[in-house]
Scaffold this active site. Structure first.
Site, PDB file in Angstrom:
ATOM      1  N   ASP A   1      22.540   0.517  37.653  1.00  0.00           N
ATOM      2  CA  ASP A   1      23.281   1.072  38.783  1.00  0.00           C
ATOM      3  C   ASP A   1      24.599   0.348  39.012  1.00  0.00           C
ATOM      4  OD1 ASP A   1      23.102   2.713  41.553  1.00  0.00           O
ATOM      5  OD2 ASP A   1      23.828   0.687  41.936  1.00  0.00           O
TER       6      ASP A   1
ATOM      7  N   THR B   1      23.466   5.061  42.899  1.00  0.00           N
ATOM      8  CA  THR B   1      23.401   5.950  41.731  1.00  0.00           C
ATOM      9  C   THR B   1      21.952   6.167  41.300  1.00  0.00           C
ATOM     10  OG1 THR B   1      25.444   4.841  41.054  1.00  0.00           O
ATOM     11  CG2 THR B   1      24.493   6.416  39.531  1.00  0.00           C
ATOM     12  N   ASP B   2      21.155   5.115  41.302  1.00  0.00           N
ATOM     13  CA  ASP B   2      19.732   5.259  40.991  1.00  0.00           C
ATOM     14  C   ASP B   2      19.061   6.234  41.952  1.00  0.00           C
ATOM     15  OD1 ASP B   2      19.408   3.627  38.762  1.00  0.00           O
ATOM     16  OD2 ASP B   2      19.061   1.831  39.943  1.00  0.00           O
ATOM     17  N   LEU B   3      19.329   6.050  43.236  1.00  0.00           N
ATOM     18  CA  LEU B   3      18.672   6.872  44.247  1.00  0.00           C
ATOM     19  C   LEU B   3      19.063   8.338  44.108  1.00  0.00           C
ATOM     20  CD1 LEU B   3      19.099   4.446  47.270  1.00  0.00           C
ATOM     21  CD2 LEU B   3      17.000   4.891  45.994  1.00  0.00           C
TER      22      LEU B   3
ATOM     23  N   GLY C   1      17.397   9.929  41.168  1.00  0.00           N
ATOM     24  CA  GLY C   1      16.029  10.318  41.486  1.00  0.00           C
ATOM     25  C   GLY C   1      15.964  11.620  42.261  1.00  0.00           C
TER      26      GLY C   1
END
Length: 414
Positions: free
Chosen positions: A152, A184-186, A189
């Site tokens: 991220d 960005t990860d969130l 998802g």
């Protein structure tokens, strides 16, 4: 929320979760909250990396730190944890059996990383054509960076997110900053769960699953939103401007008598009501401030005038003054203050789930699902699981008897 819920939206959907850390687990937690049976596969004795990403750590019933990091609990609610060593032939066979019975597989290994185990999308979808197989990588499955690992922080830097986050270089504390969570990860998802739900709808029509290629880079570029549009349509790259907005004014933090507050004025009516309430109706008719575009142009004059005024009242007094005037205004809370907020409490956004894993952790508290469906609301079945908590249970459902299970455990497969 109570533990007894009506039928959930994704009842009967089986998810094999081969993902770790945040983007994949965030996706599968959304599916789990919507009622899917998510089986999380972890390495025996080690588990998901985030189990050790502490401090802070989850506390036991006596209030003492355990060795289990709170990070893991943020994105693994409602899942069953099964430990299987996928490097072993027996482990691979078990996982292929699970995939044959699953509706969805989510994984975040490097491109081609699962092929050596026969767990790649081509192999699993050949055996189960209805399977929806979602891959999450840093850079996608093609292009010159496909083989690179992606994180991220790296993506926030590469995409320009950090170039628009923080104060300008010439301001105190200026320089690029990451967002305070792995944004960005969130978002990856969330996008991944949306793509999976779309693929389920397609499968209902065609009977066929498909492969979903989610890349942090793609998502990082997409969530630049209006800032990306500004560049693409003007050729000028936006810069950092702290808490101000490139296209709106006044839309930022302001000093108060006892701290700071946030004003988010998005139209001329709101600005006029603010001016009236604070005793300066003439500002709304000033030729320099009559429209949003003019206020943006003349913010260097307007903002200091407003800051002189906002310092004369406390934050609470400003909120009280403006809340019934339809002028967006609020405190700048820390997270403790946010969870103490009356509206946060009224919406039940902190949820405690009991855990009976024999590890001394009686319960785990997390944030409620923000998905509010009137007929099929999110379900709360399991607290974030202990490592391997459900291995015997899940394998028994697959037909693995006690003798076979004991042999697999003795061999280190599970």
């Amino acid at each position: 929320m109570t533990m007894n819920k009506p039928a959930a939206a994704l009842d009967g959907i089986k998810v094999l979760d081969l993902s770790r850390v945040l983007a994949g687990p965030w996706c599968t937690q959304i599916l789990a909250d919507l009622g899917a049976d998510v089986v999380k596969i972890e390495r025996p004795g080690v588990g998901d990396d985030t189990r050790t990403w502490g401090p802070p750590f989850v506390k036991d019933a006596d209030g003492n730190d355990t060795d289990q990091a709170s990070y893991f609990t943020a994105c693994n609610r409602n899942k069953r944890s099964v430990t299987i060593d996928m490097a072993t032939p027996d482990g691979q066979a078990l996982l292929r059996q699970m995939a044959a019975q699953a509706d969805i597989v989510v994984e975040n290994f490097k491109t081609g990383g699962l092929k050596q185990y026969g767990l790649d999308q081509e192999s699993l979808r050949a055996a189960n054509p209805r399977l929806i197989y979602c891959s999450v990588t840093g850079f996608g499955h093609d292009g010159p960076y496909a083989e690179r690992a992606g994180y991220d922080l790296m993506i926030q830097a590469m995409t320009g997110m950090m170039s628009i986050t923080g104060r300008p270089d010439d301001a105190p504390g200026g320089g690029p900053l990451r967002v305070g969570v792995a944004l960005t990860d969130l978002f990856t998802g969330v996008y991944a769960s949306t793509a999976i739900l779309a693929a389920l709808q397609v499968r209902d029509r065609t009977g066929e699953g498909q492969h979903i290629d989610m890349a942090l880079l793609d998502v990082g570029m997409a969530i630049l939103a209006n800032q990306a549009s500004a560049f693409l349509n003007t050729g000028k790259a936006p810069g950092r401007q702290g808490n101000t907005h490139p296209s709106l004014a006044p839309y930022q933090d302001f000093p108060t008598q006892d701290g700071a507050m946030l004003l988010a004025i998005g139209n001329n009516g709101q600005f006029a009501r603010f001016c009236e309430a604070c005793g300066h109706p003439e500002w709304a008719s000033d030729a320099r401030f009559a429209t949003n575009t003019l206020r943006v142009k003349h913010r260097g004059v307007l903002i200091p005038m407003m800051e002189e005024l906002t310092r004369t009242r406390t934050t609470a007094a400003w909120v009280t003054l403006l809340e019934d005037k339809a002028v967006p205004c609020g405190p700048i809370n820390d997270i403790a203050q946010a969870f103490d907020d009356a509206q946060v409490k009224a919406r039940g956004l902190a949820v405690t789930l009991p855990r009976d894993a024999g590890d001394g952790i009686a319960s785990i508290t997390g944030v409620a699902s923000p998905l509010r469906l009137s007929a099929t609301p999110p379900v709360l079945r399991h607290a974030p699981p202990a490592l391997g908590q459900h291995t015997r249970e899940v394998l028994a459902e697959m037909g693995v008897d006690t003798a076979r299970f004991d042999a697999l455990r003795a061999a280190g497969v599970v």
